[in-house]
Design a protein around this motif. Structure first.
Motif, PDB file in Angstrom:
ATOM      1  N   LEU A  10       0.977  -1.073  -0.057  1.00  0.00           N
ATOM      2  CA  LEU A  10       0.179  -0.111  -0.011  1.00  0.00           C
ATOM      3  C   LEU A  10       0.993   1.399  -0.066  1.00  0.00           C
ATOM      4  CD1 LEU A  10      -3.122   0.934   0.241  1.00  0.00           C
ATOM      5  CD2 LEU A  10      -2.850   0.967   2.630  1.00  0.00           C
ATOM      6  N   GLY A  11       1.945   1.252   0.714  1.00  0.00           N
ATOM      7  CA  GLY A  11       2.712   2.364   0.688  1.00  0.00           C
ATOM      8  C   GLY A  11       3.449   2.577  -0.455  1.00  0.00           C
ATOM      9  N   ALA A  12       3.860   1.644  -1.124  1.00  0.00           N
ATOM     10  CA  ALA A  12       4.652   1.640  -2.391  1.00  0.00           C
ATOM     11  C   ALA A  12       3.866   2.260  -3.738  1.00  0.00           C
ATOM     12  CB  ALA A  12       5.356   0.440  -2.658  1.00  0.00           C
ATOM     13  N   LEU A  13       2.299   2.066  -3.639  1.00  0.00           N
ATOM     14  CA  LEU A  13       1.656   2.328  -4.806  1.00  0.00           C
ATOM     15  C   LEU A  13       1.560   3.833  -5.266  1.00  0.00           C
ATOM     16  CD1 LEU A  13      -1.812   0.546  -3.899  1.00  0.00           C
ATOM     17  CD2 LEU A  13      -0.244  -0.008  -5.848  1.00  0.00           C
ATOM     18  N   PRO A  14       1.698   5.103  -4.281  1.00  0.00           N
ATOM     19  CA  PRO A  14       1.821   6.148  -4.820  1.00  0.00           C
ATOM     20  C   PRO A  14       3.153   6.340  -5.767  1.00  0.00           C
ATOM     21  CG  PRO A  14       1.063   6.290  -2.550  1.00  0.00           C
ATOM     22  CD  PRO A  14       1.410   4.681  -2.902  1.00  0.00           C
ATOM     23  N   GLU A  15       4.124   5.863  -5.231  1.00  0.00           N
ATOM     24  CA  GLU A  15       5.519   6.092  -5.767  1.00  0.00           C
ATOM     25  C   GLU A  15       5.711   5.478  -7.153  1.00  0.00           C
ATOM     26  OE1 GLU A  15      10.280   5.733  -5.048  1.00  0.00           O
ATOM     27  OE2 GLU A  15       8.950   5.534  -3.298  1.00  0.00           O
ATOM     28  N   MET A  16       5.168   4.247  -7.037  1.00  0.00           N
ATOM     29  CA  MET A  16       5.096   3.392  -8.319  1.00  0.00           C
ATOM     30  C   MET A  16       4.284   4.260  -9.294  1.00  0.00           C
ATOM     31  SD  MET A  16       3.155  -0.358  -8.774  1.00  0.00           S
ATOM     32  CE  MET A  16       1.745   0.419  -8.216  1.00  0.00           C
ATOM     33  N   LEU A  17       2.944   4.316  -9.038  1.00  0.00           N
ATOM     34  CA  LEU A  17       2.094   5.140 -10.014  1.00  0.00           C
ATOM     35  C   LEU A  17       2.490   6.559 -10.474  1.00  0.00           C
ATOM     36  CD1 LEU A  17      -1.238   4.052  -8.554  1.00  0.00           C
ATOM     37  CD2 LEU A  17      -0.479   3.528 -10.575  1.00  0.00           C
ATOM     38  N   GLN A  18       3.170   7.228  -9.520  1.00  0.00           N
ATOM     39  CA  GLN A  18       3.787   8.371  -9.836  1.00  0.00           C
ATOM     40  C   GLN A  18       4.933   8.348 -11.050  1.00  0.00           C
ATOM     41  OE1 GLN A  18       2.686  11.818  -9.739  1.00  0.00           O
ATOM     42  NE2 GLN A  18       4.478  12.208 -10.997  1.00  0.00           N
ATOM     43  N   THR A  19       5.767   7.492 -10.618  1.00  0.00           N
ATOM     44  CA  THR A  19       6.980   6.910 -11.467  1.00  0.00           C
ATOM     45  C   THR A  19       6.558   6.700 -12.967  1.00  0.00           C
ATOM     46  OG1 THR A  19       8.409   6.255  -9.596  1.00  0.00           O
ATOM     47  CG2 THR A  19       8.952   5.406 -11.850  1.00  0.00           C
ATOM     48  N   ALA A  20       5.381   5.853 -13.111  1.00  0.00           N
ATOM     49  CA  ALA A  20       5.031   5.454 -14.336  1.00  0.00           C
ATOM     50  C   ALA A  20       4.114   6.821 -15.134  1.00  0.00           C
ATOM     51  CB  ALA A  20       3.908   4.277 -13.950  1.00  0.00           C
ATOM     52  N   HIS A  21       3.223   7.458 -14.374  1.00  0.00           N
ATOM     53  CA  HIS A  21       2.619   8.370 -14.868  1.00  0.00           C
ATOM     54  C   HIS A  21       3.481   9.583 -15.142  1.00  0.00           C
ATOM     55  CE1 HIS A  21       0.086  12.051 -15.017  1.00  0.00           C
ATOM     56  NE2 HIS A  21      -0.823  11.433 -15.396  1.00  0.00           N
ATOM     57  N   GLY A  22       4.394   9.776 -14.308  1.00  0.00           N
ATOM     58  CA  GLY A  22       5.538  10.845 -14.669  1.00  0.00           C
ATOM     59  C   GLY A  22       6.265  10.641 -16.112  1.00  0.00           C
ATOM     60  N   SER A  23       6.691   9.364 -16.163  1.00  0.00           N
ATOM     61  CA  SER A  23       7.457   8.934 -17.251  1.00  0.00           C
ATOM     62  C   SER A  23       6.619   9.059 -18.549  1.00  0.00           C
ATOM     63  CB  SER A  23       7.983   7.584 -16.919  1.00  0.00           C
ATOM     64  OG  SER A  23       8.775   7.601 -15.970  1.00  0.00           O
ATOM     65  N   LEU A  24       5.473   8.584 -18.439  1.00  0.00           N
ATOM     66  CA  LEU A  24       4.569   8.623 -19.647  1.00  0.00           C
ATOM     67  C   LEU A  24       4.140   9.708 -19.998  1.00  0.00           C
ATOM     68  CD1 LEU A  24       2.487   5.565 -18.887  1.00  0.00           C
ATOM     69  CD2 LEU A  24       4.439   5.509 -20.445  1.00  0.00           C
ATOM     70  N   HIS A  25       3.688  10.696 -19.193  1.00  0.00           N
ATOM     71  CA  HIS A  25       3.124  12.037 -19.727  1.00  0.00           C
ATOM     72  C   HIS A  25       4.058  13.270 -19.542  1.00  0.00           C
ATOM     73  CE1 HIS A  25      -0.884  10.511 -19.844  1.00  0.00           C
ATOM     74  NE2 HIS A  25      -0.731   9.712 -18.816  1.00  0.00           N
ATOM     75  N   GLY A  27       7.640  12.966 -19.095  1.00  0.00           N
ATOM     76  CA  GLY A  27       8.851  12.656 -19.935  1.00  0.00           C
ATOM     77  C   GLY A  27       8.742  12.432 -21.079  1.00  0.00           C
ATOM     78  N   LEU A  28       7.788  11.680 -21.656  1.00  0.00           N
ATOM     79  CA  LEU A  28       7.303  11.225 -23.076  1.00  0.00           C
ATOM     80  C   LEU A  28       6.329  11.861 -23.815  1.00  0.00           C
ATOM     81  CD1 LEU A  28       7.817   7.171 -22.842  1.00  0.00           C
ATOM     82  CD2 LEU A  28       9.435   8.695 -23.534  1.00  0.00           C
ATOM     83  N   ALA A  29       5.439  12.464 -23.214  1.00  0.00           N
ATOM     84  CA  ALA A  29       4.419  13.331 -23.531  1.00  0.00           C
ATOM     85  C   ALA A  29       3.582  12.369 -24.611  1.00  0.00           C
ATOM     86  CB  ALA A  29       4.640  14.469 -24.445  1.00  0.00           C
ATOM     87  N   ILE A  30       2.970  11.212 -24.084  1.00  0.00           N
ATOM     88  CA  ILE A  30       2.721  10.317 -24.888  1.00  0.00           C
ATOM     89  C   ILE A  30       1.197  10.654 -25.442  1.00  0.00           C
ATOM     90  CG2 ILE A  30       3.393   8.066 -23.794  1.00  0.00           C
ATOM     91  CD1 ILE A  30       0.807   8.001 -22.257  1.00  0.00           C
ATOM     92  N   GLU A  31       0.900  10.049 -26.761  1.00  0.00           N
ATOM     93  CA  GLU A  31      -0.720  10.596 -27.359  1.00  0.00           C
ATOM     94  C   GLU A  31      -1.139   9.440 -27.843  1.00  0.00           C
ATOM     95  OE1 GLU A  31      -1.814  13.551 -27.923  1.00  0.00           O
ATOM     96  OE2 GLU A  31       0.051  14.647 -26.706  1.00  0.00           O
ATOM     97  N   PRO A  32      -2.385   9.165 -27.778  1.00  0.00           N
ATOM     98  CA  PRO A  32      -3.186   7.941 -28.302  1.00  0.00           C
ATOM     99  C   PRO A  32      -2.737   7.565 -29.877  1.00  0.00           C
ATOM    100  CG  PRO A  32      -4.644   9.546 -27.362  1.00  0.00           C
ATOM    101  CD  PRO A  32      -3.174  10.193 -27.269  1.00  0.00           C
ATOM    102  N   GLY A  33      -2.689   6.441 -29.945  1.00  0.00           N
ATOM    103  CA  GLY A  33      -2.332   5.549 -30.993  1.00  0.00           C
ATOM    104  C   GLY A  33      -0.648   5.467 -31.277  1.00  0.00           C
ATOM    105  N   GLN A  34       0.035   5.985 -30.401  1.00  0.00           N
ATOM    106  CA  GLN A  34       1.547   5.884 -30.354  1.00  0.00           C
ATOM    107  C   GLN A  34       1.738   4.379 -29.979  1.00  0.00           C
ATOM    108  OE1 GLN A  34       2.974   9.123 -27.881  1.00  0.00           O
ATOM    109  NE2 GLN A  34       3.798  10.119 -29.615  1.00  0.00           N
ATOM    110  N   SER A  35       3.049   3.730 -30.149  1.00  0.00           N
ATOM    111  CA  SER A  35       3.392   2.648 -29.551  1.00  0.00           C
ATOM    112  C   SER A  35       4.571   2.855 -28.656  1.00  0.00           C
ATOM    113  CB  SER A  35       4.154   1.857 -30.743  1.00  0.00           C
ATOM    114  OG  SER A  35       3.275   1.595 -31.984  1.00  0.00           O
ATOM    115  N   LEU A  36       4.380   1.903 -27.513  1.00  0.00           N
ATOM    116  CA  LEU A  36       5.312   1.969 -26.574  1.00  0.00           C
ATOM    117  C   LEU A  36       5.988   0.679 -26.099  1.00  0.00           C
ATOM    118  CD1 LEU A  36       6.443   3.811 -23.963  1.00  0.00           C
ATOM    119  CD2 LEU A  36       4.416   3.026 -22.758  1.00  0.00           C
TER     120      LEU A  36
END
Length: 97
Positions: A10-25, A27-36
């Motif tokens: 439970l304590g690891a969830l916020p860091e895990m989600l923020q790392t993934a979200h920050g990297s995608l949005h 860091g990468l500025a992802i857009e629908p239709g792109q490949s990852l």
């Protein structure tokens, strides 16, 4: 809200989600239709990144070194699970053309 998760998870969830979200949005500025391509797709951050990317409309490739874990990636919604045997680039090219 109640959960069956232990405190460490439970304590690891916020860091895990923020790392993934920050990297995608951020860091990468992802857009629908792109490949990852997600390396280490069965790690906690890899799983979170795959789920968030699919929710945003991306085509997701994700790697695992364990052939039995490829099905786990499929169940998460990964479009193209790849067993990493050292030839990831070749396998991605086979699928994507």
């Amino acid at each position: 809200m109640t959960t069956d998760l232990d405190w460490a998870t439970l304590g690891a969830l916020p860091e895990m989600l923020q790392t993934a979200h920050g990297s995608l949005h951020t860091g990468l500025a992802i857009e629908p239709g792109q490949s990852l391509l997600i390396r280490g797709g069965t790690s906690s951050v890899g799983v979170a990144a795959a789920v968030l990317a699919k929710e945003h409309g991306l085509i997701v490739f994700s790697t695992t070194r364990n052939p039995q874990r490829a099905e786990v990636l499929r169940e998460l919604g990964v479009d193209h699970p790849i067993v990493d045997d050292g030839n990831v680039a070749e396998k991605v090219r086979e699928v994507s053309g």
